[in-house]
Every structure is written in structure tokens, then in C-alpha cells.
Design a protein around this motif. Structure first.
Motif, short mmCIF file in Angstrom:
data_model
loop_
_atom_site.label_atom_id
_atom_site.label_comp_id
_atom_site.label_asym_id
_atom_site.label_seq_id
_atom_site.Cartn_x
_atom_site.Cartn_y
_atom_site.Cartn_z
N UNK A 1 0.83 -1.20 0.00
CA UNK A 1 0.00 0.00 0.00
C UNK A 1 0.86 1.25 0.00
N UNK A 2 1.93 1.25 0.80
CA UNK A 2 2.82 2.41 0.88
C UNK A 2 3.37 2.76 -0.49
N UNK A 3 3.80 1.74 -1.22
CA UNK A 3 4.37 1.94 -2.56
C UNK A 3 3.31 2.49 -3.52
N UNK A 4 2.13 1.86 -3.55
CA UNK A 4 1.08 2.29 -4.47
C UNK A 4 0.60 3.70 -4.15
N UNK A 5 0.44 3.99 -2.89
CA UNK A 5 -0.02 5.31 -2.46
C UNK A 5 1.00 6.38 -2.85
N UNK A 6 2.27 6.07 -2.66
CA UNK A 6 3.33 7.02 -2.99
C UNK A 6 3.34 7.33 -4.49
N UNK A 7 3.23 6.29 -5.30
CA UNK A 7 3.22 6.49 -6.75
C UNK A 7 1.98 7.25 -7.21
N UNK A 8 0.81 6.92 -6.63
CA UNK A 8 -0.42 7.62 -7.01
C UNK A 8 -0.36 9.08 -6.58
N UNK A 9 0.12 9.32 -5.37
CA UNK A 9 0.18 10.69 -4.85
C UNK A 9 1.13 11.56 -5.67
#
Length: 396
Positions: free
Chosen positions: A92-100
Motif C-alpha cells: 500500500x505504501x508503494x502504491x499510495x506514494x506512486x499515485x500521490x
């Protein structure tokens, strides 16, 4: 001995969800229930427990922790399932960072002129009429058009996407074939748009998601399609329902409407009041107990599904002075409608922006607007997952 699940999600709840949730919260903070898909689950109803559960690492949104081997974990195919709301850290941390990195506050703020123009055009279509239906003419088309603008998608697909989401949110348990067809069509559409944007990039969020990289890491094709599904699904229907709920609140509360008209109540404060009082998303994304866990004295076995009831928590009298009223006193108190912690809604600023502009523009353009039917004749959508109006007929 574990209590037998109660059939909570029935016609009584569909007819009057807040009364039903209030009664459940008054009875106990945690209930063993049977969900619409037939699975047992635990329903958490009180504010403090719901807020704490959002950040409890013993609760997972990953259906691999389901005690039913994922049978009731999600109805989505794997290609649409791998999004932020179904992943724990570190994924989740990775996906959220890329989306943000692509879905920035600046990008949302830059959408304001487009939102204002879209709202103005939609209201122009109502001018000269004595009556209008605001869900079909304003609340639904606005977020669809804005989402297409944000992602750089062809606007002619709006009607198709609205049909697909309505199918997925239906309370009719006898239409699995239609739901599977809708999901297949949505996935096919999103794959086509990704391919098109790769060939012809633009200045839009989809291109940004395609291009965003961090330490040579980027979104895979499956992750990108799932991300687009989440953004469009949540960004359209929840926002459309919120806009309708906000307009409904003003049309049924004279003092509130007067406060907005005189400027003593800011529209963005009203929006937060509606989010607490009548959230379009009554239940948070299901969670699973990674291990045996105790919530409010109730022990929940590992693998069991847990639903956090936002609609109930937001009306908890332990936290709000007038929980069943949309009073100004409670508008500045924090609600949980956009979640809490790492899963706080990424699209919250965009939903607030669209609702604020839509409501302010509507009441500015048509100051004499009022309901065209008795309030008891207003029909709500039959859905456990969405709280929104079927139609909102008004006299202009």
C-alpha cells in the motif's frame, strides 16, 4: 461461543439506514451480522472503536487474510482488485506514494476552472425551466465529466460508465451475470484507455500515472488498471451521491439554507456537515482480522471479516452534540467519512471541490429553488454500499 450472525442488511435498513444503525449502536458496539453476499461479519458501530480500527495493524484490507480463502473477500476480478484499498503496507505504501506523485494537490486545485465551467454549463441547461431533476442533470454528470477531464478520457463513455457502476452498486442479489458483464466491460474500457494514452500521452492524470517513476519503480499494467478503476468508481458515484445529499440537506432545512445564503455558513463547512450526517459511503472497505482481536470487549477470531460503520460512528452521541441533526455546532468536529490513517481517501479534496462549487453555484443561480414534491416522496437508492438519491425533483 460465537453469536449467530443477524440478518441486519434487510429492507428495514434500506428504508431507513440511520434509524437502524442508531438502534444497533445503542444495543452494542459490535454486532455479529450476515452481509448482503451471505457471509458472516462483525459490524463496528461506535466512533472511538471505528477510528481506532482504521489504524490497527492487526486488521488487514487484503482478502488473503480472509478465513474463507477469499470466497467472500471481494467480488472483483483480480485485475481490478489490486488497488490501494485492498493492500496493506508495504504494498500500500508503494502504491499510495506512486499515485500521490501524480494525483497532487496542485493538479486538483488546477481543476477548479474546469469544475466551475462544467457546473455553469450544466446549470445553463436548466435555465428557463420551471422544474428540474438535479441528480440526472447536475449531481451525476458533473463528477463523470470532471473525472474524464482529470484522466483525459473520451467524454462519450460517460453514459456507459454510469450504467456499469449502477449495476455494481445494485442491492439486487440476483444479478451476478450482469455484475460480471459490467466488470468485464469496465476492465476492457480501462485497458483500451491505457493503450491509447501510451500512444498519445497528454497533460492529464492518466499520463501522469503512466510516467510516474521513483527509484526505477512504476505501476504495472494491472496496478494501473486497478488504480483507474478505483479512481473512477469511487470518484464518480460517491461524489454524485454527496452532491445530491448536500442539495437535499439544504432543501429540507430552512435555517441551514438561510445560513448559506447569508454567508454565515460557508459551503465547504456545509459539505463536511453533510459528510458526517448523511455520508454517501456508509461502510468502510471490509477488513480481516490477522489474528484474534478484541474490539469493545468482543473477541473476533482470526480471518473474520469486519465492517466499520461510518454512518453509525458519525452519529455517535458520545462525540456529537446533535448527532441526528445537521447542526452547525457539529460541522467543525472531525468525521470519519473519508476514513482515517493510511487509507484516508486520496480523492477527498476533489470530492469537496466539486460539491462546494456545485452547491454554491446552484443556489446562487436559482435562489428560489425548492423541492417539487413532498419530502417523504423523495426516493433513495436501494444499496447497502451507497447512500444517494434516485432523483431530486425541484422547482426553480
Amino acid at each position: 461461543m460465537t453469536a449467530q450472525p443477524a440478518p441486519v442488511f434487510d429492507q428495514r435498513l434500506l428504508r431507513d439506514p440511520h434509524r437502524r444503525y442508531n438502534a444497533l449502536r445503542d444495543q452494542a458496539p459490535v454486532h455479529r451480522v450476515r452481509t448482503p453476499d451471505g457471509a458472516p461479519a462483525w459490524l463496528v458501530t461506535r466512533y472511538d472503536d471505528v477510528r481506532a480500527a482504521f489504524t490497527d495493524p492487526r486488521l488487514s484490507v487484503d482478502k488473503r487474510f480472509s478465513g474463507t480463502d477469499g470466497e467472500h473477500g471481494s467480488s472483483l476480478p483480480p485485475e481490478l482488485d489490486a488497488h490501494l484499498l485492498n493492500r496493506d503496507p508495504p504494498d500500500h505504501t508503494r502504491l499510495r506514494r506512486l499515485a500521490a506523485a501524480a494525483f497532487t494537490p496542485r493538479r486538483v486545485a488546477d481543476l477548479r476552472p474546469a469544475v466551475e465551467k462544467t457546473v455553469s454549463t450544466l446549470l445553463d441547461g436548466l435555465a428557463g425551466n420551471d422544474h428540474a431533476e438535479l441528480i440526472g442533470s447536475l449531481a451525476s454528470p458533473l463528477p463523470l465529466q470532471v473525472m474524464h477531464e482529470l484522466l483525459g478520457l473520451p467524454t462519450q463513455t460517460s453514459v456507459d460508465f454510469r450504467t456499469w457502476t449502477n449495476t455494481l452498486l445494485s442491492a439486487d442479489a440476483n444479478q451476478p451475470a450482469q455484475s460480471r458483464s459490467a466488470m468485464a466491460n469496465m476492465r476492457r474500457f480501462l485497458i483500451e484507455q491505457v493503450a491509447h494514452k501510451r500512444a498519445q500521452p497528454g497533460d492529464d492524470l492518466l499520463t501522469g500515472l503512466l510516467c510516474v517513476r521513483e527509484d526505477d519503480d512504476g505501476l504495472t499494467d494491472d496496478e494501473l488498471v486497478a488504480m483507474l478503476f478505483l479512481l473512477m468508481f469511487a470518484g464518480y458515484d460517491n461524489t454524485a451521491a454527496l452532491i445530491g445529499n448536500a442539495i437535499h440537506a439544504l432543501l429540507t432545512n430552512v435555517e441551514l439554507a438561510e445560513a448559506v445564503r447569508t454567508g454565515s455558513l460557508a459551503v465547504d463547512e456545509l459539505v463536511d456537515g453533510v459528510l458526517r450526517w448523511n455520508p454517501s459511503f456508509p461502510l468502510a472497505v471490509r477488513r480481516f482480522a490477522r489474528e484474534p482481536i478484541t474490539i469493545a470487549g468482543q473477541t473476533i477470531p482470526a480471518g473474520d471479516r469486519i465492517w466499520l460503520c461510518l454512518a453509525s460512528a458519525n452519529r455517535d452521541p458520545a462525540h456529537f452534540t446533535e448527532p441526528d441533526e445537521i447542526g452547525i455546532a457539529d460541522m467543525r468536529r472531525p468525521h470519519l467519512s473519508f476514513g482515517h490513517g493510511i487509507h484516508y481517501c486520496l480523492g477527498a479534496p476533489l470530492a469537496r471541490l466539486q460539491t462546494t462549487v456545485a452547491v454554491a453555484s446552484l443556489f446562487d443561480r436559482f435562489p428560489g429553488i425548492r423541492l417539487a414534491v413532498p419530502v417523504q416522496d423523495i426516493q433513495w437508492r436501494e444499496s447497502f454500499r451507497l447512500r444517494g438519491l434516485v432523483a431530486l425533483p425541484v422547482s426553480l
